[in-house]
Design an enzyme around this catalytic site. Sequence first.
Site, short mmCIF file in Angstrom:
data_model
loop_
_atom_site.label_atom_id
_atom_site.label_comp_id
_atom_site.label_asym_id
_atom_site.label_seq_id
_atom_site.Cartn_x
_atom_site.Cartn_y
_atom_site.Cartn_z
CD GLU A 122 39.15 52.69 42.01
OE1 GLU A 122 40.10 51.91 41.82
OE2 GLU A 122 38.55 52.76 43.09
CG ASN A 133 48.65 41.13 60.59
OD1 ASN A 133 48.22 40.41 59.68
ND2 ASN A 133 48.98 42.40 60.38
NE ARG A 172 44.83 45.13 60.38
CZ ARG A 172 46.00 45.69 60.16
NH1 ARG A 172 46.13 46.99 60.23
NH2 ARG A 172 47.05 44.97 59.85
CD1 TRP A 222 40.77 38.79 54.38
CD2 TRP A 222 42.90 38.18 54.05
NE1 TRP A 222 40.97 38.64 53.02
CE2 TRP A 222 42.27 38.27 52.79
CE3 TRP A 222 44.24 37.80 54.09
CZ2 TRP A 222 42.92 38.01 51.60
CZ3 TRP A 222 44.90 37.54 52.89
CH2 TRP A 222 44.23 37.65 51.67
CE LYS A 241 39.71 50.87 53.74
NZ LYS A 241 39.13 51.18 52.41
CE LYS A 265 36.36 50.44 44.67
NZ LYS A 265 37.61 51.07 44.93
CG HIS A 278 43.90 44.88 19.05
ND1 HIS A 278 44.34 44.72 17.76
CD2 HIS A 278 43.82 46.21 19.26
CE1 HIS A 278 44.56 45.92 17.22
NE2 HIS A 278 44.25 46.83 18.11
O1 M6R Z 1 45.89 50.69 51.78
P1 M6R Z 1 46.28 50.66 50.32
O2 M6R Z 1 45.83 51.87 49.59
O3 M6R Z 1 47.74 50.40 50.12
O4 M6R Z 1 45.50 49.43 49.72
C1 M6R Z 1 45.70 49.02 48.40
C2 M6R Z 1 44.65 48.07 47.96
O5 M6R Z 1 44.66 46.91 48.75
C3 M6R Z 1 43.26 48.69 48.01
O6 M6R Z 1 43.20 49.86 47.25
C4 M6R Z 1 42.19 47.71 47.50
O7 M6R Z 1 42.37 47.47 46.15
C5 M6R Z 1 40.81 48.27 47.82
N1 M6R Z 1 39.99 47.24 48.38
C6 M6R Z 1 40.13 48.83 46.63
O8 M6R Z 1 38.83 49.21 46.86
#
Ligand code: M6R
Length: 605
Positions: free
Chosen positions: A478, A99, A27, A73, A600, A482, A501
């Site tokens: 995606e 938090n 987190r 964070w 996360k 990544k 474009h």
């Molecule tokens: O927990 P969530 O699915 O809502 O999180 C959304 C994004 O923060 C999450 O998918 C983020 O983009 C990841 N680090 C992607 O790998």
Amino acid sequence: MCGIIGYTGYARAMPVIIDGLRKLEHRGYDSAGIAIYREGELEINKKEGPLANLLADLEDNPDSCMGIGHTRWATHGVPSDKNAHPHTDCKGRIALVHNGIIENYASLRKELILEGHDFISETDTEVAAHLIEKFYRGSLETAVRKTVSYLQGSFALAVISRDDPRTIVAAKKGSSLVIGLGEGENYVTSDIPAILERASQLYILEDNEIAVITPDKVSITDFGGNPVEKEIFEVDLEPIAVEKGGYDHFMLKEIHEQPAAIRKTLQGWIKDGRVDLSALEFDEAFKNTRKIYIVACGTAYHAGMVGRLAIEKLARIPVETDIASEFRYRDILWHPDDLMIVISQSGETGDTLAALREAKRRGIKVLAVTNAVGSAAAREADRVIYTHAGPEIAVASTKAYSTQLVVMYLIALYLAEIKQNYDSEEISGLVNNMFYLDAMVEQVLKEQDKIKNLAEKYRDVESTFFLGRGIDYAVAMEGALKLKETSYIHAEAYPAGEIKHGPIALIDDGVPVLALISQDHLVDKAMSNIKEVKARGAVVVAICKENLQENCQECDEQILLPQVNPILAPVVSVVPLQIFAYYMALFRGNNVDTPRNLTKSVTVE
Ligand code: M6R
């Protein structure tokens, strides 16, 4: 975002808090800290950097039975020892972890400084410690209650005082906070998995609630002081698997867990060759749906892009897919028969929850797709479908994405039937195909070494492009995300037909282009675009279906995919991109599971 853990009981607090912090590290990992009560004092240790830095210098405190811990964070103030939580008041009497974001911290700080308070950190959080000090007259609960009435923004707070060896006061508005109930001991945390091995019975705090937690009692009131009766929430979850199970990193382990996760997510929803979501008792809303808004962030948003294409194609319902942080500031033309689907692995993403709450405020039905049982999204939506990915530890999401896709297909197929807008042969063919997705992913996983070699070859590039048409473009998005997250390489996803474009100006000799080619009806168009970038020096890696191999001869490299139905292709075609991102990070010496600057669960706006 930040992780919170607190313990009060008759056992040693330190091991419980350290164990909790280990489970919360994903987190926030730019600093960590602990405050432990000991003989009338609060012992505070905090360190910049990963949790290991804190643990390296930490001495166990065998006598202490109460404490709080935090993984950070950074939002306000750089990652540093002094900005790490817990924060204290001027006299070191009060310590707290937080938090969220205190939006009016600047004016509060100014006033408190004028009143003589000394600030040590640059954080928004520290104002809360000084406000509690200001209002403290012997009752921590009263001081916290008074304090929260001054705070704007979002907060989950856990507060202790050196005057009371047993009591933690917790307050929540906006950010999640859960109390774990034990025998002669109780816990507080931002994340259920951090305490799951110790407590399966929980009180989930709602906004504007304060809990006073002692080893034998938890009493909850609202911010106005009125008692709140809580139902116990039982969690039936496997404790978080902190072992890497023989893999070097959680990310690789989670990539390999996808076939099992897909099977588990499908379980129970397909009966007699048909998708059946009637157990949700949501058919009326499904039937009446005029338009769907799919709202999510990051990887979950990319799953939503696929969901949109599947629902529109199969169920013929108009869908808009929105990035949650943008959605809430759009002037939506709401209609009572709209449906919102929010997708969130954590179920705690601040932007996604804000969109969900806005829809509820407008009387719109919300269906949540989440991996986190008991999360805010699961609780606040009208209905929830869980992805059974199991705990996802690596910050870069992999198995959550593939299981989100599976749920999106289930919804699309069910809506198609309910709306009776479908070609029954096509639908039953697709339902049947869903059962083969796990095996197809297994097949792609066997290409790991080939993909690893590609990553080794391209490890030093500065820029990459991901191209695709139709549903392949959603997967390109995606794949690029990544790669950015884990390797820190510039990665740009474009609809293949759009690159001419403008962005094609960035193509130069040796720039890798990863081209997704899984849509039979678009292969010729996609190949024309690939020729355009090849003519400008790009090296093209095709991620293509076996049956389209011939069409992709001109690409420099090919990673072959099994012959999957084009709509379902994303579940399979994303896998090589995940493996590529993993090895690129590895070869570049990055922290694969905890990439820089990320967390996360992004609970702030
Ligand atoms: O927990 P969530 O699915 O809502 O999180 C959304 C994004 O923060 C999450 O998918 C983020 O983009 C990841 N680090 C992607 O790998």
